[in-house]
Design an enzyme around this catalytic site. Structure first.
Site, PDB file in Angstrom:
ATOM      1  N   THR A  95       0.864  -1.187   0.000  1.00 53.04           N
ATOM      2  CA  THR A  95       0.000   0.000   0.000  1.00 53.04           C
ATOM      3  C   THR A  95       0.896   1.231   0.000  1.00 53.04           C
ATOM      4  OG1 THR A  95      -1.678  -1.199   1.256  1.00 53.04           O
ATOM      5  CG2 THR A  95      -1.889   1.186   1.158  1.00 53.04           C
ATOM      6  N   LYS A 170      -6.952   2.031  -3.140  1.00 54.65           N
ATOM      7  CA  LYS A 170      -6.597   1.391  -1.857  1.00 54.65           C
ATOM      8  C   LYS A 170      -6.598   2.431  -0.723  1.00 54.65           C
ATOM      9  CE  LYS A 170      -5.075  -1.378   1.235  1.00 54.65           C
ATOM     10  NZ  LYS A 170      -6.018  -2.247   1.910  1.00 54.65           N
ATOM     11  N   LYS A 238       0.132   4.957   8.538  1.00 52.58           N
ATOM     12  CA  LYS A 238       0.879   5.273   7.304  1.00 52.58           C
ATOM     13  C   LYS A 238      -0.079   5.538   6.134  1.00 52.58           C
ATOM     14  CE  LYS A 238       1.845   1.755   4.945  1.00 52.58           C
ATOM     15  NZ  LYS A 238       1.237   0.956   3.870  1.00 52.58           N
TER      16      LYS A 238
HETATM   17  P1  NAP Z   1       4.497  -6.609   7.810  1.00 53.00           P
HETATM   18  O1  NAP Z   1       4.122  -7.930   8.354  1.00 53.00           O
HETATM   19  O2  NAP Z   1       4.967  -5.548   8.731  1.00 53.00           O
HETATM   20  O3  NAP Z   1       5.566  -6.831   6.630  1.00 53.00           O
HETATM   21  C1  NAP Z   1       6.323  -5.761   6.136  1.00 53.00           C
HETATM   22  C2  NAP Z   1       7.335  -6.287   5.140  1.00 53.00           C
HETATM   23  O4  NAP Z   1       8.211  -5.203   4.759  1.00 53.00           O
HETATM   24  C3  NAP Z   1       8.227  -7.403   5.712  1.00 53.00           C
HETATM   25  O5  NAP Z   1       8.585  -8.280   4.675  1.00 53.00           O
HETATM   26  C4  NAP Z   1       9.437  -6.605   6.191  1.00 53.00           C
HETATM   27  O6  NAP Z   1      10.634  -7.361   6.315  1.00 53.00           O
HETATM   28  C5  NAP Z   1       9.576  -5.614   5.054  1.00 53.00           C
HETATM   29  N1  NAP Z   1      10.393  -4.477   5.459  1.00 53.00           N
HETATM   30  C6  NAP Z   1      10.095  -3.538   6.384  1.00 53.00           C
HETATM   31  N2  NAP Z   1      11.110  -2.637   6.481  1.00 53.00           N
HETATM   32  C7  NAP Z   1      12.074  -3.055   5.624  1.00 53.00           C
HETATM   33  C8  NAP Z   1      13.355  -2.554   5.264  1.00 53.00           C
HETATM   34  N3  NAP Z   1      13.835  -1.418   5.804  1.00 53.00           N
HETATM   35  N4  NAP Z   1      14.061  -3.221   4.328  1.00 53.00           N
HETATM   36  C9  NAP Z   1      13.579  -4.353   3.766  1.00 53.00           C
HETATM   37  N5  NAP Z   1      12.375  -4.881   4.053  1.00 53.00           N
HETATM   38  C10 NAP Z   1      11.629  -4.238   4.978  1.00 53.00           C
HETATM   39  O7  NAP Z   1       3.266  -5.929   7.034  1.00 53.00           O
HETATM   40  P2  NAP Z   1       2.071  -6.546   6.204  1.00 53.00           P
HETATM   41  O8  NAP Z   1       0.851  -6.464   7.043  1.00 53.00           O
HETATM   42  O9  NAP Z   1       2.456  -7.806   5.534  1.00 53.00           O
HETATM   43  O10 NAP Z   1       1.905  -5.367   5.123  1.00 53.00           O
HETATM   44  C11 NAP Z   1       2.695  -5.260   3.961  1.00 53.00           C
HETATM   45  C12 NAP Z   1       2.038  -4.182   3.076  1.00 53.00           C
HETATM   46  O11 NAP Z   1       0.693  -4.574   2.799  1.00 53.00           O
HETATM   47  C13 NAP Z   1       1.936  -2.799   3.743  1.00 53.00           C
HETATM   48  O12 NAP Z   1       2.086  -1.814   2.757  1.00 53.00           O
HETATM   49  C14 NAP Z   1       0.517  -2.790   4.300  1.00 53.00           C
HETATM   50  O13 NAP Z   1       0.013  -1.487   4.443  1.00 53.00           O
HETATM   51  C15 NAP Z   1      -0.211  -3.583   3.227  1.00 53.00           C
HETATM   52  N6  NAP Z   1      -1.441  -4.276   3.646  1.00 53.00           N
HETATM   53  C16 NAP Z   1      -1.512  -4.938   4.841  1.00 53.00           C
HETATM   54  C17 NAP Z   1      -2.689  -5.602   5.173  1.00 53.00           C
HETATM   55  C18 NAP Z   1      -2.859  -6.333   6.479  1.00 53.00           C
HETATM   56  O14 NAP Z   1      -4.006  -6.570   6.853  1.00 53.00           O
HETATM   57  N7  NAP Z   1      -1.811  -6.722   7.194  1.00 53.00           N
HETATM   58  C19 NAP Z   1      -3.775  -5.594   4.297  1.00 53.00           C
HETATM   59  C20 NAP Z   1      -3.654  -4.943   3.067  1.00 53.00           C
HETATM   60  C21 NAP Z   1      -2.484  -4.282   2.761  1.00 53.00           C
HETATM   61  P3  NAP Z   1      10.968  -8.075   7.731  1.00 53.00           P
HETATM   62  O15 NAP Z   1      10.166  -9.341   7.712  1.00 53.00           O
HETATM   63  O16 NAP Z   1      12.424  -8.284   7.682  1.00 53.00           O
HETATM   64  O17 NAP Z   1      10.543  -7.137   8.810  1.00 53.00           O
END
Ligand code: NAP
Length: 286
Positions: A95, A170, A238
């Site tokens: 997102t 989104k 965010k």
């Molecule tokens: P998450 O579990 O926090 O995963 C974040 C990802 O980004 C992980 O792979 C993390 O790696 C990586 N990352 C963070 N900082 C980094 C850095 N400095 N360098 C390299 N990699 C880095 O979040 P998520 O819920 O899966 O969400 C991922 C995206 O989808 C976001 O944009 C979120 O807004 C969107 N989203 C989330 C949901 C939901 O319900 N969770 C639904 C729709 C959309 P590490 O594993 O090493 O930390």
């Protein structure tokens, strides 16, 4: 087909697991390797760097935290974009804001890479159950080509227009999500202060047409004070920030979203960033 997936957090790990069911060769990378353990057991191939993924694949998915992280992983040291094959496809499911997606589409074009912004509607469970909705911006012809991959991870992929339109939709969805949960939490919070039983207040509000239907999905979290992260609060904050930045770029005022954003920021500042975003309820009730 050879596919890549970078970003194996809450969402990415589940989406990648569903891609594996399609009998494709799946190359994966994540900053924290341990999050790939189950995928590797099930046949995914580990790549040491983002560039090592992209060198090998025809289609690359990213599911990363925010625009800064996407840019770093794409264009930083060992970044994947410069290493992508000519005519390959990069699909960013993170997102992010529409102007950022447009910028990434331009950078991709310079490398002869085709780009789709394809963020998802749906959280941890829909990601696991392959029932996500993909909101797609970019060329329809590119979407048609990769549609079978979206079908492995979701129930539908809708084409919304040119690059940036997926990201725009989104943010519009999450702006409503954040405000609906906040408004509901504020209402219940006052109800409790006035002497209503919490469960009774929730029951009555959920049965009125003024409460957003999505609140029913979160009911047990409010009732049981269970705010383990499905969608971390820091990500919702965010998204509201990106919504207001987008409004600024387009000369639109968003007074409600600016206020909501700051309430979530206060909860994050208090240490709730890694809890579920519905923990804004807890924040207002304590
Ligand atoms: P998450 O579990 O926090 O995963 C974040 C990802 O980004 C992980 O792979 C993390 O790696 C990586 N990352 C963070 N900082 C980094 C850095 N400095 N360098 C390299 N990699 C880095 O979040 P998520 O819920 O899966 O969400 C991922 C995206 O989808 C976001 O944009 C979120 O807004 C969107 N989203 C989330 C949901 C939901 O319900 N969770 C639904 C729709 C959309 P590490 O594993 O090493 O930390």
């Amino acid at each position: 087909m050879k596919i890549g997936f970078i970003g194996l957090g809450i969402m990415g790990s589940r989406m990648a697991a569903n891609l594996l069911k399609g009998e494709h060769e799946l190359f994966v990378h994540n900053r924290t390797k341990s999050k790939a353990t189950d995928l590797l057991k099930n046949g995914a191939i580990w790549a040491e760097t983002p560039a090592e993924v992209s060198q090998q694949v025809e289609v690359l998915f990213t599911m990363l935290e925010n625009p800064t992280v996407v840019e770093e992983v794409a264009l930083g040291e060992h970044g994947f974009l410069a290493a992508m094959k000519e005519d390959s496809i990069w699909i960013d499911c993170s997102t992010v804001n529409p102007s950022f997606s447009i910028k990434m589409a331009k950078k991709s074009k310079v490398q002869n890479v085709r780009f789709l912004d394809a963020p998802v509607s749906g959280s941890k469970q829909p990601a696991a159950e392959a029932s996500l909705l993909f909101l797609v911006g970019g060329e329809k012809e590119v979407l048609d080509k990769v549609h079978p991959l979206f079908d492995l991870m979701g129930q539908k992929a809708v084409h919304l227009g040119e690059n940036g339109k997926g990201s725009a939709m989104k943010l519009m969805i999450n702006q409503q999500l954040g405000q609906a949960v906040l408004a509901f939490s504020e209402s219940v919070s006052l109800g409790i202060a006035l002497g209503f039983d919490k469960k009774m207040a929730i029951e009555v509000l959920l049965n009125t047409p003024v409460t957003a239907p999505i609140l029913n999905v979160f009911r047990s979290r409010f009732e049981e004070n269970n705010f383990e992260a499905n969608f971390p609060l820091k990500h919702l904050q965010k998204d509201l920030e990106l919504f207001t930045e987008t409004a600024y770029e387009n000369n639109k005022a968003t007074p409600l979203t600016n206020t909501a954003k700051e309430v979530y920021a206060l909860a994050k500042q208090k240490g709730q960033g890694d809890l579920d975003f519905t923990s804004i309820f807890k924040y207002l009730n304590e």
